[in-house]
Design a protein around this motif. Sequence first.
Motif, PDB file in Angstrom:
ATOM      1  N   GLY A 342       0.804  -1.216   0.000  1.00  0.00           N
ATOM      2  CA  GLY A 342       0.000   0.000   0.000  1.00  0.00           C
ATOM      3  C   GLY A 342       0.838   1.267   0.000  1.00  0.00           C
ATOM      4  N   SER A 343       2.169   1.126   0.206  1.00  0.00           N
ATOM      5  CA  SER A 343       3.023   2.322   0.267  1.00  0.00           C
ATOM      6  C   SER A 343       3.126   2.984  -1.104  1.00  0.00           C
ATOM      7  N   ARG A 344       3.250   4.315  -1.070  1.00  0.00           N
ATOM      8  CA  ARG A 344       3.530   5.075  -2.293  1.00  0.00           C
ATOM      9  C   ARG A 344       5.041   5.181  -2.430  1.00  0.00           C
ATOM     10  N   VAL A 345       5.548   4.939  -3.616  1.00  0.00           N
ATOM     11  CA  VAL A 345       6.985   4.973  -3.865  1.00  0.00           C
ATOM     12  C   VAL A 345       7.275   5.753  -5.133  1.00  0.00           C
ATOM     13  N   TYR A 346       8.521   6.161  -5.219  1.00  0.00           N
ATOM     14  CA  TYR A 346       8.997   6.760  -6.475  1.00  0.00           C
ATOM     15  C   TYR A 346      10.222   5.960  -6.863  1.00  0.00           C
ATOM     16  N   VAL A 347      10.204   5.436  -8.136  1.00  0.00           N
ATOM     17  CA  VAL A 347      11.294   4.614  -8.644  1.00  0.00           C
ATOM     18  C   VAL A 347      11.999   5.380  -9.742  1.00  0.00           C
ATOM     19  N   ASP A 348      13.326   5.626  -9.525  1.00  0.00           N
ATOM     20  CA  ASP A 348      14.085   6.325 -10.569  1.00  0.00           C
ATOM     21  C   ASP A 348      13.987   5.554 -11.885  1.00  0.00           C
ATOM     22  N   GLY A 349      13.681   6.279 -12.967  1.00  0.00           N
ATOM     23  CA  GLY A 349      13.584   5.666 -14.300  1.00  0.00           C
ATOM     24  C   GLY A 349      12.230   5.072 -14.585  1.00  0.00           C
ATOM     25  N   TYR A 350      11.323   5.039 -13.556  1.00  0.00           N
ATOM     26  CA  TYR A 350       9.992   4.485 -13.755  1.00  0.00           C
ATOM     27  C   TYR A 350       8.935   5.507 -13.372  1.00  0.00           C
ATOM     28  N   GLY A 351       9.143   6.170 -12.213  1.00  0.00           N
ATOM     29  CA  GLY A 351       8.203   7.188 -11.798  1.00  0.00           C
ATOM     30  C   GLY A 351       7.446   6.800 -10.541  1.00  0.00           C
ATOM     31  N   SER A 352       6.337   7.466 -10.298  1.00  0.00           N
ATOM     32  CA  SER A 352       5.525   7.201  -9.100  1.00  0.00           C
ATOM     33  C   SER A 352       4.795   5.874  -9.234  1.00  0.00           C
ATOM     34  N   ALA A 353       4.644   5.177  -8.108  1.00  0.00           N
ATOM     35  CA  ALA A 353       3.994   3.862  -8.146  1.00  0.00           C
ATOM     36  C   ALA A 353       3.416   3.550  -6.763  1.00  0.00           C
ATOM     37  N   ARG A 354       2.635   2.406  -6.725  1.00  0.00           N
ATOM     38  CA  ARG A 354       2.078   1.900  -5.459  1.00  0.00           C
ATOM     39  C   ARG A 354       2.534   0.458  -5.260  1.00  0.00           C
ATOM     40  N   ALA A 355       2.938   0.119  -4.057  1.00  0.00           N
ATOM     41  CA  ALA A 355       3.363  -1.249  -3.726  1.00  0.00           C
ATOM     42  C   ALA A 355       2.110  -2.050  -3.415  1.00  0.00           C
ATOM     43  N   LEU A 356       1.583  -2.763  -4.435  1.00  0.00           N
ATOM     44  CA  LEU A 356       0.322  -3.482  -4.283  1.00  0.00           C
ATOM     45  C   LEU A 356       0.444  -4.977  -4.516  1.00  0.00           C
ATOM     46  N   ASP A 357       1.635  -5.442  -4.876  1.00  0.00           N
ATOM     47  CA  ASP A 357       1.758  -6.852  -5.241  1.00  0.00           C
ATOM     48  C   ASP A 357       3.019  -7.439  -4.601  1.00  0.00           C
ATOM     49  N   THR A 358       3.086  -8.781  -4.576  1.00  0.00           N
ATOM     50  CA  THR A 358       4.253  -9.507  -4.081  1.00  0.00           C
ATOM     51  C   THR A 358       4.637 -10.559  -5.099  1.00  0.00           C
ATOM     52  N   GLY A 359       5.739 -11.219  -4.886  1.00  0.00           N
ATOM     53  CA  GLY A 359       6.174 -12.285  -5.791  1.00  0.00           C
ATOM     54  C   GLY A 359       7.100 -13.239  -5.075  1.00  0.00           C
ATOM     55  N   GLY A 360       7.074 -14.514  -5.506  1.00  0.00           N
ATOM     56  CA  GLY A 360       7.886 -15.513  -4.834  1.00  0.00           C
ATOM     57  C   GLY A 360       9.373 -15.200  -4.876  1.00  0.00           C
ATOM     58  N   LEU A 361       9.826 -14.539  -5.931  1.00  0.00           N
ATOM     59  CA  LEU A 361      11.245 -14.225  -6.057  1.00  0.00           C
ATOM     60  C   LEU A 361      11.581 -12.826  -5.574  1.00  0.00           C
ATOM     61  N   ILE A 362      10.545 -12.075  -5.206  1.00  0.00           N
ATOM     62  CA  ILE A 362      10.762 -10.692  -4.775  1.00  0.00           C
ATOM     63  C   ILE A 362      10.964 -10.689  -3.261  1.00  0.00           C
ATOM     64  N   GLN A 363      12.222 -10.800  -2.855  1.00  0.00           N
ATOM     65  CA  GLN A 363      12.571 -10.839  -1.445  1.00  0.00           C
ATOM     66  C   GLN A 363      13.735  -9.906  -1.183  1.00  0.00           C
ATOM     67  N   GLY A 364      13.692  -9.245  -0.019  1.00  0.00           N
ATOM     68  CA  GLY A 364      14.751  -8.310   0.338  1.00  0.00           C
ATOM     69  C   GLY A 364      14.669  -7.052  -0.510  1.00  0.00           C
ATOM     70  N   ASN A 365      15.810  -6.522  -0.878  1.00  0.00           N
ATOM     71  CA  ASN A 365      15.865  -5.275  -1.665  1.00  0.00           C
ATOM     72  C   ASN A 365      15.702  -5.583  -3.145  1.00  0.00           C
ATOM     73  N   ARG A 366      14.506  -6.061  -3.480  1.00  0.00           N
ATOM     74  CA  ARG A 366      14.139  -6.302  -4.888  1.00  0.00           C
ATOM     75  C   ARG A 366      12.772  -5.690  -5.145  1.00  0.00           C
ATOM     76  N   ILE A 367      12.551  -5.298  -6.388  1.00  0.00           N
ATOM     77  CA  ILE A 367      11.276  -4.709  -6.790  1.00  0.00           C
ATOM     78  C   ILE A 367      10.981  -5.139  -8.219  1.00  0.00           C
TER      79      ILE A 367
END
Length: 390
Positions: A342-367
């Motif tokens: 639910g957090s609002r984030v800003y990703v360099d090279g992508y822009g503004s986004a919302r953290a709404l999903d997860t993934g089996g390989l998305i662990q630690g400092n991965r997006i």
Amino acid sequence: MFQNSRTMVSALVPKIHFRKLALGFVIFFIIAFPILALNLKTINVQVDGKTISLTTVFNTVGQALTYSNLEINSEDLVIPARDKKITKGMTVLVTRSIPVRLAVDEQTLSARTTAKTVGKAIEDLSNRYGLQIKDVDEVNLPRSEALKSQMSIEVRRSVPIVLQADGKTIDTYVAPRTVAEVLKKFNIILGAKDKVSLALNHILAANEQVKVVRVAERLETIKSEIPYQTVTQPGDYPVGLPDKVISRGSNGLQEQTMRLTLEDGKEVDRQILGQKIIVAPTNELISRGAQTTVSRGGETINFQRAYLMRATAYCIPGGITKTGAPVQWGVVAVDPNVIPLGSRVYVDGYGSARALDTGGLIQGNRIDLYMDSEAAASSWGVRYVLVYIQ
């Protein structure tokens, strides 16, 4: 004339009576002498280093000695026994008893004994009078000492105690006495700082325990490191990114004079008497990110902290996220343990986004970033970007 006759008769009566008595005695002696002669027996009595010939008419050793002039005491040792019948030529050995005084249980007993030593005398009198004196009871004289006439023997009843000192445990018996007296008895000398579990003037009772703790002090000179301190200063980069070391720190060295206190060889306390620094420590200087705003495309982005993350891209049209929202541009998958859903984030090279999903390989400092097309996702590939949590 008649009167004179009566006087003469009266004078003759006592004379006749005396003659009858004398005649009776002679007749008794004539009859009894052979009987007595037949019953006379001679025995040899060894007493006081002499052998004495004793003639008696009695049948037992005890009777013969009792009615002799040898002054035999009832406590004297007689061999054979006093009730032994006498035979002619028998040798009787008499061991004289001697008078002694025995003090026990605050009472003094005067008695005689044939014992040769103090210990044997105590054993004899204890058995004879039911005193129940034990080997562990204390005596004022060595038990092996030769017994003497009128000797005073003092017995002190002993009680069991436990004595611990110098790494040893002693289960022993002592007469009731103070702790100080017990320590002296066992040659335990106290140091100025030694500790004793009971007061020195305490009178010990049965089954009590006395523990001596040896206390020693010694001085030691100890060299030890002085840990360096870490000093931080604000850095011109986003909050949350790893600190940057500006200059490394190094430990210092100090010398301390210590007074160590040991109880039974184990350290229980240490006190610093003095110290000096031989080498001063050098602080480590680090820079810690302090920025909370960045400018992107003429827009100011406010954030709480930033992460350097490994970013990938995906495209699954019509998909549903972990939170139930449909996938679309601006939806990213994160590790909820790092970035809360639910957090609002800003990703360099992508822009503004919302953290709404997860993934089996998305662990630690991965997006994982959602793209509108497979081509865009493929073009993104894998790259490291700064992600700002707003």
